[in-house]
Design an enzyme around this catalytic site. Structure first.
Site, PDB file in Angstrom:
ATOM      1  CD  GLU A  55      -1.295  -2.214   2.272  1.00 52.29           C
ATOM      2  OE1 GLU A  55      -0.145  -2.635   2.053  1.00 52.29           O
ATOM      3  OE2 GLU A  55      -2.006  -2.673   3.175  1.00 52.29           O
ATOM      4  CB  CYS A  83      -0.819  -3.071   9.025  1.00 54.84           C
ATOM      5  SG  CYS A  83       0.336  -1.904   8.286  1.00 54.84           S
TER       6      CYS A  83
END
Ligand SMILES: [Zn+2]
Length: 172
Positions: A55, A83
């Site tokens: 990401e 996360c």
């Protein structure tokens, strides 16, 4: 084809590539105005960078390509539930939406992120949706870890997971 599935397939492809490089197979595709602006796989080992999650790498690439650190209106597709670090990075990038594939049953960071107290404190909010092509995304991770465990047993230790680079820290 469903647009979410179409872009998740792009993310899955990058996840597979990351797996072939020995990285944990997680991939991301950053989409803006119906087009893929950036793709990235997990690169923590290759870059020796604990923050090089798919990401974060995709957001950095996308921002560079766009010439803007704000990715307003963008949707980030990622094969695994992000996360907390990555969710934080998405806030900083001001993305519009995050769509993930496999859930992370242990951490469930996306549900933590929905906590009203936390949401109130954020200066930007975005939509998070999960479970797109969940089976394929989860299956890729499961087979990767299965192979890695097998390899570790055959190697008779933990050599395969030992990080590269200096082993001993020098006193600063
Ligand atoms: Zn992350």
């Amino acid at each position: 084809m469903d647009l979410n599935e179409k872009f998740m397939k792009e993310a899955l492809r990058t996840a597979r590539d990351a797996g072939r490089r020995g990285e944990v197979p997680v991939g991301a595709a950053l989409v803006l105005e119906g087009r893929v602006l950036a793709r990235a796989g997990n690169a923590t080992l290759a870059r020796r960078d604990p923050t090089a999650h798919a990401e974060v790498v995709a957001l950095r690439r996308g921002a560079r390509r766009l010439g803007n650190h704000r990715l307003t209106g963008a949707t980030l597709y990622v094969t695994l539930e992000p996360c907390l670090m990555c969710l934080g990075a998405m806030v900083q990038a001001r993305i519009h939406r995050c769509v993930f594939g496999a859930r992370d049953p242990k951490v469930r960071a996306s549900s933590l992120f929905r906590l009203p107290r936390l949401r109130r404190g954020l200066n930007h909010r975005f939509e998070i949706a999960g479970g797109v092509l969940e089976k394929g995304c989860a299956g890729l991770l499961q087979s990767f870890f299965k192979e890695r465990r097998k390899g570790r047993r055959e190697a008779g230790g933990t050599a395969l997971t030992r990080p590269r680079g200096p082993r001993r820290l020098r006193a600063s």
